[in-house]
Enzyme design. Sequence first.
Site, PDB file in Angstrom:
ATOM      1  N   GLU A 268      64.709   9.861  29.778  1.00 48.44           N
ATOM      2  CA  GLU A 268      63.574  10.753  30.069  1.00 48.44           C
ATOM      3  C   GLU A 268      62.784  10.260  31.274  1.00 48.44           C
ATOM      4  O   GLU A 268      62.358  11.047  32.113  1.00 48.44           O
ATOM      5  CB  GLU A 268      62.644  10.858  28.847  1.00 48.44           C
ATOM      6  CG  GLU A 268      63.279  11.502  27.620  1.00 48.44           C
ATOM      7  CD  GLU A 268      63.494  13.008  27.742  1.00 48.44           C
ATOM      8  OE1 GLU A 268      63.112  13.597  28.765  1.00 48.44           O
ATOM      9  OE2 GLU A 268      64.072  13.581  26.799  1.00 48.44           O
ATOM     10  N   ARG A 272      62.573  12.627  34.536  1.00 44.93           N
ATOM     11  CA  ARG A 272      61.256  13.211  34.820  1.00 44.93           C
ATOM     12  C   ARG A 272      60.498  12.422  35.885  1.00 44.93           C
ATOM     13  O   ARG A 272      59.912  13.013  36.793  1.00 44.93           O
ATOM     14  CB  ARG A 272      60.404  13.265  33.549  1.00 44.93           C
ATOM     15  CG  ARG A 272      61.058  14.075  32.457  1.00 44.93           C
ATOM     16  CD  ARG A 272      60.105  14.351  31.317  1.00 44.93           C
ATOM     17  NE  ARG A 272      60.837  14.714  30.114  1.00 44.93           N
ATOM     18  CZ  ARG A 272      60.386  15.511  29.173  1.00 44.93           C
ATOM     19  NH1 ARG A 272      59.197  16.036  29.273  1.00 44.93           N
ATOM     20  NH2 ARG A 272      61.111  15.787  28.103  1.00 44.93           N
ATOM     21  N   ASP A 401      74.954  17.531  26.787  1.00 45.03           N
ATOM     22  CA  ASP A 401      74.752  18.474  27.905  1.00 45.03           C
ATOM     23  C   ASP A 401      74.762  17.931  29.340  1.00 45.03           C
ATOM     24  O   ASP A 401      75.678  18.195  30.123  1.00 45.03           O
ATOM     25  CB  ASP A 401      73.464  19.300  27.681  1.00 45.03           C
ATOM     26  CG  ASP A 401      72.235  18.468  27.268  1.00 45.03           C
ATOM     27  OD1 ASP A 401      72.302  17.236  27.332  1.00 45.03           O
ATOM     28  OD2 ASP A 401      71.219  19.075  26.895  1.00 45.03           O
ATOM     29  N   GLU A 535      66.193  26.385  29.740  1.00 45.15           N
ATOM     30  CA  GLU A 535      67.645  26.517  29.993  1.00 45.15           C
ATOM     31  C   GLU A 535      68.125  27.941  30.227  1.00 45.15           C
ATOM     32  O   GLU A 535      69.005  28.182  31.072  1.00 45.15           O
ATOM     33  CB  GLU A 535      68.446  25.886  28.847  1.00 45.15           C
ATOM     34  CG  GLU A 535      68.327  24.374  28.755  1.00 45.15           C
ATOM     35  CD  GLU A 535      67.014  23.880  28.149  1.00 45.15           C
ATOM     36  OE1 GLU A 535      66.323  24.694  27.498  1.00 45.15           O
ATOM     37  OE2 GLU A 535      66.676  22.693  28.321  1.00 45.15           O
ATOM     38  N   THR A 621      68.582  17.316  36.261  1.00 46.49           N
ATOM     39  CA  THR A 621      68.535  18.058  35.003  1.00 46.49           C
ATOM     40  C   THR A 621      67.117  18.436  34.596  1.00 46.49           C
ATOM     41  O   THR A 621      66.916  19.183  33.648  1.00 46.49           O
ATOM     42  CB  THR A 621      69.253  17.278  33.881  1.00 46.49           C
ATOM     43  OG1 THR A 621      69.456  18.157  32.781  1.00 46.49           O
ATOM     44  CG2 THR A 621      68.455  16.063  33.448  1.00 46.49           C
TER      45      THR A 621
HETATM   46  C1  DMJ Z   1      64.493  18.824  29.866  1.00 44.70           C
HETATM   47  O1  DMJ Z   1      63.777  17.657  29.808  1.00 44.70           O
HETATM   48  C2  DMJ Z   1      65.778  18.617  30.598  1.00 44.70           C
HETATM   49  O2  DMJ Z   1      66.257  19.839  30.996  1.00 44.70           O
HETATM   50  C3  DMJ Z   1      66.809  17.925  29.783  1.00 44.70           C
HETATM   51  O3  DMJ Z   1      68.045  17.841  30.428  1.00 44.70           O
HETATM   52  C4  DMJ Z   1      67.019  18.588  28.463  1.00 44.70           C
HETATM   53  N1  DMJ Z   1      65.928  19.299  27.945  1.00 44.70           N
HETATM   54  C5  DMJ Z   1      64.644  19.372  28.491  1.00 44.70           C
HETATM   55  C6  DMJ Z   1      64.057  20.751  28.417  1.00 44.70           C
HETATM   56  O4  DMJ Z   1      64.483  21.538  27.398  1.00 44.70           O
END
Ligand code: DMJ
Length: 643
Positions: A268, A272, A401, A535, A621
């Site tokens: 995370e 982020r 994912d 998503e 992501t």
């Molecule tokens: C986000 O923090 C990112 O997209 C991550 O890859 C998966 N899910 C959350 C949002 O749903």
Amino acid sequence: MTTPALLPLSGRRLPPLNLGASAFPHHRATLRLSEKFILLLILSAFITLCFGAFFFLPDSSKHKRFDLGLEDVLIPHVDTSKGGKNLGGFLIHGQGHDEHRHREEEERLRNKIRADHEKALEEAKEKLKKSRDEIQAEIQTEKNKVVQELKKKDSKPLPPVPLPNLIGINSGEPADADIREKRNKIKEMMKHAWDNYRQYGWGHNELKPIARKGHSTNIFGNSQIGATIVDALDTLYIMGLHDEFREGQEWIDKNLDFSVNSEVSVFEVNIRFIGGLLAAYYLSGQEVFKIKAVQLAGKLLPAFNTPTGIPWAMVNLKSGVGRNWGWASAGSSILAEFGTLHMEFVHLSYLTGDPVYYNKVMHIRKLLQKMDRPNGLYPNYLNPRTGRWGQHHTSVGGLGDSFYEYLLKAWLMSDKMDMEARKMYDDAIEAIEKHLIRKSNGGLTFIGEWKNGHLERKMGHLTCFAGGMFALGADGSRDDKAGHYLQLGAEIAHTCHESYDRTTLKLGPEAFKFDGGVEAVAVRQNEKYYILRPEVIETYWYMWRFTHDPKYRQWGWEATQAIDKYCRVSGGFSGVKDVYSSSPTYDDVQQSFFLAETLKYLYLLFSNDDLLPLDNWVFNTEAHPLPVLHLANTTLSGNPAYR
Ligand code: DMJ
């Protein structure tokens, strides 16, 4: 002369000494007082002597070691083959040891130790004259000095590197008035989310928009490290919210400190914070973001100290101690976590010239390449101690994912040079299509989850990102199956839209089934929530970019309106607990990814394609855009930092 130490402290007389028959056989009677006194005197003198001898006489064994120490420290290794020369600036002995010089050195050191000692004593005496408050203030000043020094060391400017041409960071204004209006509405929503966070949650990780205070989860540890600020920066930038961007930059500059005793999620924090900081750096050219990203990355590196080099899920930013989530199968690390570092780490190596980051992620890749994969699928769990898979669960949603996403994006980010990544992606997608993708009775294409040889016919909201991924990977696909993958992307987008459309609020549930007569609908109560996730909108945007089919803008607009209607509160935006209920309750969390991703993808959906064009930018992501490393096409003048 009396020895003061032997006088009774309270003035009480000493009890008569009875030394016993064995000690003095001819004096069985009790000794007289004067005799006792003399005896005491002798005893005390003896004890004093022993003490003196113990402390002040040289200890020959120590003396020897001291000599050795001297030799080691002051006389660097003698290259005897050279007969004693001056090597590397140190004076080297000639033949044998020079006893005289040795003794002088000892003497010099002893004098120095004595002088240091006296100085320390003087200082201590001076200190004791001061008040407690003065002493505490001095200690604090010293501490601050050390912290400042460390900060200075940490924020040394990094070497300038040629940067990719940064195309399309200030564009995208649509000519069509209706589209412009929709785009402005999304910008207004961003401002509402930001302003409320600014007012009620500033510096906290996230906002509780109903309670109007800060919020955090364990992924960010126990510190307030402004996750929303970092996550939101690039969205603010592309929307032209420059005052807000500057506020965020100022907070980061002054307050964002990673030297905290806090255990954070490596994944995370990478997607982020490092992703957010890097994107903010590339967009704005402000060095502070790059420096902070590099500082933080250094704090994540200890997580890789495992027997296999597969990182722990969590690391303590201060101690560097890592561990895995308690709920993960057999102490495993998670595929979507250790497999979602590549983009950011490659950029870190690129910007710093330090290969350490690149090597860490390439090591993970090599290890995964060597492993057997059941049915060609990557299980979600891998034990970092043994290097063995945990439970054989495979998912394109939660836990799996973004690993697949980063294989594709590693290839794109390398200007399509990283063929190894492309091959891994192609192989993985083929296995997924074969084992996990099915059509429901009602004709909806869905991606299920593989659990110990059994396909669970359930799809998560998280899995909906895959529609966009298939479309993004269509170009360059094996056997020229671009059309097929674009079609697959469209089918997933359609299914995910259905999952929204079949609810009361027109917002998608967390997970939905294709079983027992149910299609794209959540069955369990604890899967009916919507927490402002991006998503589905992400997939609409990719599909829009590749097809320009207006239905994607229409679906995006439906979602915008639903969010504004059901998730907006006066203190920001909140998730809802049941998308099938006409009077939903709020979860009272404004997730940082709502500002980083959901609103950004919506804004891009209603912008022209020249805003962050996909030939030049790859989104991590968390929707943080990082430039493609067109190595042949880089120039220092293209770097806003040098404009
Ligand atoms: C986000 O923090 C990112 O997209 C991550 O890859 C998966 N899910 C959350 C949002 O749903």
